[in-house]
Enzyme design. Structure first.
Site, PDB file in Angstrom:
ATOM      1  N   SER A 150       0.841  -1.190   0.000  1.00  0.00           N
ATOM      2  CA  SER A 150       0.000   0.000   0.000  1.00  0.00           C
ATOM      3  C   SER A 150       0.881   1.247   0.000  1.00  0.00           C
ATOM      4  CB  SER A 150      -0.922  -0.066   1.227  1.00  0.00           C
ATOM      5  OG  SER A 150      -1.797   1.031   1.236  1.00  0.00           O
ATOM      6  N   LYS A 168      -5.003   2.978  -3.544  1.00  0.00           N
ATOM      7  CA  LYS A 168      -4.396   2.296  -2.390  1.00  0.00           C
ATOM      8  C   LYS A 168      -5.371   2.204  -1.213  1.00  0.00           C
ATOM      9  CE  LYS A 168      -0.177   1.599  -4.085  1.00  0.00           C
ATOM     10  NZ  LYS A 168       0.385   0.271  -4.348  1.00  0.00           N
TER      11      LYS A 168
END
Ligand code: HXC
Length: 276
Positions: A150, A168
């Site tokens: 992420s 993300k």
């Protein structure tokens, strides 16, 4: 890389286990792949460029890993299915899937085309779902785990990063959803949010000019991260040391996100020709 990892963990910690890294031909993802190789894993990688994959596979083999690689764009579900099938035949079923393939560039939202936004969401978010879904039978069999790569953009808005932040944030929600749904199969699901990692394509794209140097001064731990910092976190999350850890986001950024993105905003606006 210095492989601090092997000073603390046995070199055969992942012996007999197969780790698949999407986007594993370069950057943070290759660093993660190398860390798994150093602790004995078989390592499979996919990406879009065959030369990058071949060079990466050689580097992984130098660390003692058995490897396989396949050209596969994570936006192409069938290509991922073929890559995972090849991996199963050559190295056995996947125990750890690292969803690392990502695309990013700086663009203020008002300049971003619909297709530019879509491209990043397709690679980061849909690509992560595609890989997770296509690996499900492997992970069910191995009682394995997924690690999503992420970014701080997922939980803090960053200037010129609307596309990456949305993608993300979606990845992290997918991560928690899969942790909830697939726990009953013994599958764990977690994310890592790297901060600025030196020498990577992400840094080249997101910290042009002197942005990186100025940003570094504001990182509480006083340095950029290394790909090994991220790889060590990934090995931890994939290992029995984290056997009760699922649905979590591990931030590996030296504290960079703690003060928020105000400094980055000022620096990147100045670098892009606006007011700093
Ligand atoms: C504005 C841009 C752009 C830019 C591309 N686009 N680059 N818009 N500024 N700098 C637009 C294009 O104009 C096009 O829209 C659309 O995006 C798709 O572009 P293509 O080049 O056709 O797409 P594709 O070949 O699929 O490439 C995907 C990509 C590319 C994301 C655009 O940059 C890429 O392949 N990147 C992979 C490598 C990468 O980004 N690594 C860094 C990861 S760093 P139009 O409307 O013209 O059709 C990272 C760190 C994460 O992920 C930290 C934050 C989350």
């Amino acid at each position: 890389m210095s492989m601090t990892l092997t000073e603390y963990l046995p070199k055969d910690l992942f012996a007999g286990k197969t780790v698949f890294v999407t986007g594993g031909g370069s950057g943070i993802n290759l660093g993660v792949a190398k860390c798994f190789a150093a602790v004995g894993a078989n390592v499979a990688i996919c990406g879009r460029t065959v030369e990058k994959l071949e060079n990466a596979a050689r580097a992984l083999e130098m660390l003692g890993a058995q490897t396989t690689h396949a050209v596969a764009d994570v936006r192409d579900y069938e290509a991922l299915e073929r890559a995972f099938e090849k991996t199963k035949e050559e190295l056995g079923p996947i125990h750890t899937l690292v969803c690392g393939a990502a695309g990013n560039f700086l663009s203020p939202a008002e300049n971003l085309s619909a297709n530019g936004f879509k491209s990043v969401v397709d690679i980061d978010l849909l690509g992560s779902f595609n890989a997770s879904r296509a690996a499900f039978e492997h992970l069910e069999q191995t009682k394995g785990n997924i690690i999503f790569i992420s970014a701080g953009q997922a939980f803090t808005p960053y200037f010129a990063q609307a596309h990456a932040g949305a993608a993300k944030a979606g990845v992290d929600n997918l991560m928690r959803n899969l942790a909830l749904e697939w726990g009953r199969y013994g599958i764990r699901s977690n994310s890592i949010a790297p901060g600025p990692i030196e020498g990577t394509e992400g840094m080249r794209r997101l910290a042009p000019g002197n942005v990186g140097d100025r940003l570094k001064q504001a990182i509480p731990l006083g340095r950029f991260g290394t790909v090994e910092d991220v790889g060590q976190a990934a090995v931890f999350l994939a290992s029995p040391l984290a056997s009760f850890v699922t649905g979590t986001l591990l931030v590996v950024d030296g504290g960079q996100n703690l003060p928020g993105s105000g400094l980055y905003t000022r620096l990147i606006m100045a670098a892009m020709g606006g007011e700093g």
